[in-house]
Design a protein around this motif. Structure first.
Motif, mmCIF file in Angstrom:
data_model
loop_
_atom_site.group_PDB
_atom_site.id
_atom_site.type_symbol
_atom_site.label_atom_id
_atom_site.label_comp_id
_atom_site.label_asym_id
_atom_site.label_seq_id
_atom_site.Cartn_x
_atom_site.Cartn_y
_atom_site.Cartn_z
ATOM 1 N N ALA A 1 33.341 -53.555 33.615
ATOM 2 C CA ALA A 1 32.514 -54.667 33.144
ATOM 3 C C ALA A 1 31.809 -54.307 31.848
ATOM 4 O O ALA A 1 31.676 -55.148 30.944
ATOM 5 N N GLU A 2 31.349 -53.054 31.729
ATOM 6 C CA GLU A 2 30.673 -52.595 30.508
ATOM 7 C C GLU A 2 31.629 -52.637 29.324
ATOM 8 O O GLU A 2 31.263 -53.061 28.225
ATOM 9 N N ARG A 3 32.896 -52.203 29.518
ATOM 10 C CA ARG A 3 33.865 -52.215 28.432
ATOM 11 C C ARG A 3 34.208 -53.635 27.990
ATOM 12 O O ARG A 3 34.597 -53.854 26.836
ATOM 13 N N SER B 1 44.968 -51.953 28.394
ATOM 14 C CA SER B 1 44.975 -50.785 27.498
ATOM 15 C C SER B 1 43.568 -50.275 27.229
ATOM 16 O O SER B 1 43.226 -49.868 26.112
ATOM 17 N N LEU B 2 42.722 -50.284 28.235
ATOM 18 C CA LEU B 2 41.348 -49.796 28.119
ATOM 19 C C LEU B 2 41.226 -48.453 28.830
ATOM 20 O O LEU B 2 41.766 -48.268 29.923
ATOM 21 N N ASP B 3 40.509 -47.535 28.208
ATOM 22 C CA ASP B 3 40.188 -46.264 28.843
ATOM 23 C C ASP B 3 38.815 -46.367 29.472
ATOM 24 O O ASP B 3 37.839 -46.745 28.802
ATOM 25 N N LEU B 4 38.724 -46.048 30.755
ATOM 26 C CA LEU B 4 37.435 -46.073 31.440
ATOM 27 C C LEU B 4 36.859 -44.673 31.489
ATOM 28 O O LEU B 4 37.580 -43.702 31.767
ATOM 29 N N PRO B 5 35.573 -44.542 31.234
ATOM 30 C CA PRO B 5 34.950 -43.226 31.347
ATOM 31 C C PRO B 5 34.907 -42.784 32.800
ATOM 32 O O PRO B 5 34.945 -43.606 33.720
ATOM 33 N N ALA B 6 34.867 -41.476 33.004
ATOM 34 C CA ALA B 6 34.731 -40.965 34.365
ATOM 35 C C ALA B 6 33.446 -41.498 34.969
ATOM 36 O O ALA B 6 32.368 -41.385 34.366
ATOM 37 N N GLY C 1 40.693 -49.863 37.864
ATOM 38 C CA GLY C 1 41.574 -49.059 37.027
ATOM 39 C C GLY C 1 42.855 -49.790 36.684
ATOM 40 O O GLY C 1 43.369 -49.683 35.561
ATOM 41 N N ALA C 2 43.412 -50.569 37.630
ATOM 42 C CA ALA C 2 44.631 -51.332 37.371
ATOM 43 C C ALA C 2 44.390 -52.379 36.294
ATOM 44 O O ALA C 2 45.245 -52.591 35.414
#
Length: 842
Positions: free
Chosen positions: A226-228, A212-217, A205-206
């Protein structure tokens, strides 16, 4: 020859939007950015700019920017690297530095039109951020080579880990790498500062927030990140990872497994240890760059800070004592305008109070030096922390087996202590040390000072110092046997013992201190004599022996007393023939009663050499004969047997000169048979001195050859070199042919620092002859006065006395008896360093 480039008063040079102001050493851009350059970089930049696109050869640049100074390629390469970086940053779109292979360099203007809009390197046309690297507020000092090496590693690998001690500059160079390479990636370069992250679970998350990336729940944030990143082409800097080392390793593996267009730069005090990782170990700044950093940072708090040339030594000493660590140097530098360089140096013993000047906006652990070291220390296991603090008792470095023995305890045996040293090395708290062929380690001085405090706080100082002294007492005893009785060559002897002189000194200081063990110190002083003499450290060795003799008492074992007296006598052979003869007599008496065969043999040798140098042949011959009769007590080949042959050669010079050379040749052959080249070379010096060809041209060539044969790992290398240089300088100056004086002066500049027995007497005769040959007879007479005062102690038959007599005879032909006597009396107290400066002019 190119005209020298002068910066003072030079006019500004305009190149499109760039203004080059030589007198201010500043380059500025119309958009408000600017850079401050060091003098050499500005000189090279001005030379290239004035050439207006023409190629300048390396020779032209050296002539313009280093007029009258001989410098190596490294100096020019470093400056060219800084000009290139300037052209790629502030000068991007305006200038390009081109290397013309095997010819030189040229600075060419690009097609950037003045006033044209300039593309921001960290923004994409769509408006999406292309990086978050912080703006440079101060120039990077040095590190051009390191930047190139890390960039090259990133061409070969997807993961480069920059390791190094705390404060060495890992974060700064990672930022510079990102700035340098950002435009090579479609999605730029990104920095994730991980020092504030305390929970490994928060790591993905850090990194996402930094980019500036949003990670899905998701229950698997690592895989989600890694997917993003799959579709990204970017460089990611994971900064300060040592406290999250396992989590960082797992995250890096996951990212790189899923994306072929992401590259990672990791900064940590230890490597990740995953497949595909390339490691770059960042070392301290070299002395020149460290001094420049010091001055530049001092000017940030006082723009008028301009230390005189006389302060260069203090600045260099400050940087050395701070181990070339940039963070420590910067903290010290901000106090220099207030304290002065000498005042700052004098206060460095209290470095942890002094070094608290970190930036307010820095991470908490970078605001004081203690905080930086606390950060590293708090990450250690209990075992590693215990070994770390105990390592501080070593001085000048340590071998792994010594560390394992001294740092072991009931809880952790020597095997586990050795594993702890390996762990500390991996965490950059232990550094590789300089060695004489073997593998050694050390604590940086600042780290060692911190560890001393931890050792005292743990109440372990006395126990650890005792284990250290016990270890080196045993090592010294083994060195004596290895040197004289075993066929141990110079390379092996140097590897085992040469690096331990500082540890011997520390052990003796403790043993003779208020809480030490005087008897342990006496034994160590007796047995360490050969290592000290092999390193040509005669004055220090004599001082140890003197301290030990003063502490002899009824508790001292008689054999130890005899060995100490023998050692004291033989070290004085190189200091005073009179004292060697006197001390030898007392040592012989003690050794006949209580000593072993080796101690008696060495005591006889000391007295025989002392008497021989004093010209008292009738007394020296029977002493040396008794020593010769002891040859059957020792195995051959060994230094003691070869030494007996060489010492008998001295007798033969008195009794049968025609057969003397055969004895010396046999000794040389014995020594060379098992690699004892140092003593063999010393005896070759004696042979050449006593059997000179009589042709000065042949002699000079022979001395040159012999000098070239001396190696750093030879025993007695310094004293052998000093003696040979003195002979060669003298002969060159006496011959006075084309180039002879220049060669003699170069030898003087290169070697007269070899202050082997405290006075530099070996080169004084050569300096005297140079003064005489250059028309300075009065100066030569003063040098002869000093040489005469020194060599009086060495005896009428010593080689030094022969050099003095030759110089004196030449001076008697130039000066009246009264003039010569007055000048020699005036020069009798002249220091060797002062003499060197008077003759060589530096």
């Amino acid at each position: 020859m190119s005209d020298p480039i002068t910066l003072a008063g030079a006019a500004e040079i305009r190149v499109g939007p760039l203004g080059i102001e030589p007198s201010l050493r500043r380059v500025s851009h119309d958009d408000g950015r600017e850079a401050q350059l060091e003098p050499r970089v500005m000189q090279v930049l001005v030379a290239l700019a004035q050439a207006e696109g023409r190629v300048l050869t390396r020779e032209q640049l050296l002539g313009s920017c280093w007029p009258g100074v001989i410098v190596g390629d490294d100096a020019l390469n470093r400056v060219i690297g800084r000009v290139r970086r300037l052209s790629e940053t502030l000068g991007a779109g305006v200038l390009r530095l081109e290397t013309i292979k095997t010819v030189g360099y040229r600075l060419v203007r690009t097609n950037h039109a003045p006033g044209a809009p300039r593309a921001e390197p960290h923004r994409e046309l769509s408006g999406r951020p292309l990086g978050n690297l912080p703006r440079r507020l101060t120039p990077l000092i040095g590190r051009e080579v390191e930047l190139q090496q890390i960039s090259a590693q990133l061409q070969l690998a997807d993961l480069v880990t920059i390791t190094g001690a705390g404060g060495v500059g890992k974060t700064r160079i990672a930022h510079e790498v990102g700035q340098l390479l950002a435009e090579s990636f479609e999605d730029g370069a990104w920095l994730a500062e991980l020092a504030p992250v305390t929970d490994p679970v928060q790591l993905p998350g850090a990194v996402a927030r930094a980019m500036s990336l949003d990670l899905p729940a998701s229950d698997d944030a690592r895989s989600a990140l890694a997917e993003r990143l799959k579709a990204r082409n970017c460089l990611i800097i994971l900064d300060n990872c040592e406290h999250l080392i396992d989590a960082t390793a797992t995250l890096a593996e996951t990212i790189l497994a899923q994306s072929s267009t992401v590259k990672l730069v990791v900064t940590s005090q230890e490597m990740l240890r995953i497949e595909g990782e390339h490691v770059f170990s960042l070392q301290s700044l070299p002395e020149a760059d460290a001094a420049q950093l010091f001055c530049e940072r001092a000017r940030t708090v006082d723009a008028s800070f301009d230390p005189p040339e006389a302060a260069a030594g203090a600045i260099a000493a400050i940087c050395r004592r701070l181990d070339g660590i940039p963070l420590a140097i910067e903290m010290a530098a901000v106090r220099a305008p207030m304290l002065g360089c000498d005042g700052l140096l004098a206060r460095l013993d209290d470095r942890f109070w002094l070094l608290t000047g970190g930036r307010r906006t820095a991470l908490p652990r970078q605001r004081t030096l203690v905080a930086t070291l606390d950060w590293s220390h708090d990450l250690l296991s209990e075992r590693d922390a215990a070994v770390f603090r105990r390592l501080c008792v070593f001085s000048g470095g340590f071998a792994l087996d010594a560390a394992a023995e001294v740092c072991a305890c009931e809880r952790w045996d020597s095997r586990e202590a050795a594993e702890a040293v390996a762990s500390l090395l991996a965490k950059s708290l232990v550094a590789p040390g300089a060695a004489f062929g073997g593998r050694r380690y050390r604590l940086l001085e600042t780290t060692r000072a911190y560890a001393l405090g931890k050792l005292a706080a743990a109440g372990e100082t006395q126990a650890t110092q005792r284990r250290h002294a016990d270890h080196f007492r045993r090592l010294a005893a083994q060195s004596l046997a290895d040197y004289w009785l075993m066929p141990v060559g110079d390379a092996a002897f140097a590897e085992r013992y040469f690096g331990e002189v500082d540890n011997f000194a520390r052990a003796i200081d403790w043993a003779f201190g208020p809480d030490g063990d005087a008897q342990a110190g006496i034994a160590l002083a007796a047995d360490a004599v050969e290592v000290m003499m092999a390193r040509s450290l005669y004055a220090e060795c004599a001082a140890w022996a003197r301290q030990a003799v003063l502490r002899l008492n009824a508790q001292t074992p008689p054999a130890v007393r005899a060995a100490l007296l023998a050692g004291q006598a033989r070290v004085h052979v190189m200091i005073s023939a009179t004292r060697a003869a006197e001390l030898g007599a007392g040592a012989i008496e003690a050794c006949r009663t209580d000593g072993d065969a080796l101690s008696l043999c060495l005591a006889l040798r000391a007295r025989a050499l002392g008497l021989g140098n004093l010209g008292r042949a009738e007394e020296a011959v029977p002493v040396a004969a008794e020593m010769g009769a002891m040859v059957g007590h020792f195995s051959s080949p060994s230094r003691v047997v070869a030494g007996i042959k060489a010492w008998l050669w001295r007798n033969a010079l008195f009794l049968e000169p025609s057969t003397a050379a055969d004895l010396l040749d046999a000794a040389i052959a014995d020594l060379r048979s098992f690699g004892a080249e140092g003593d063999a070379t010393l005896y070759r010096w004696a042979r050449l001195l006593n059997y000179a060809p009589g042709d000065i041209d042949v002699e000079i060539d022979a001395w040159r050859t012999l000098l070239a044969d001396v190696r750093r790992t030879y025993v007695r290398a310094d004293i052998t070199t000093a003696a040979m240089v003195g002979e060669l300088m003298t002969r060159l100056a006496r011959r006075g042919g084309a180039g002879d004086l220049e060669e003699a002066m170069e030898l003087g500049r290169r070697y007269t620092h070899l202050d082997v027995v405290g006075e530099g007497h070996d080169t004084l005769a050569g300096l005297g002859w140079m003064a005489l040959r250059t028309g300075r007879a009065a100066l030569a007479a003063r040098l002869a006065g000093r040489l005469g005062a020194i060599t009086a102690e060495f005896g009428s038959r010593s080689p030094q006395r022969s050099l003095f007599n030759d110089l004196l005879a030449a001076l008697q032909a130039e000066l009246t008896e009264a003039e010569l006597g007055a000048l020699m009396a005036d020069g009798a107290s002249l220091s060797a360093e002062h003499a060197r400066r008077l003759v060589l002019g530096d």
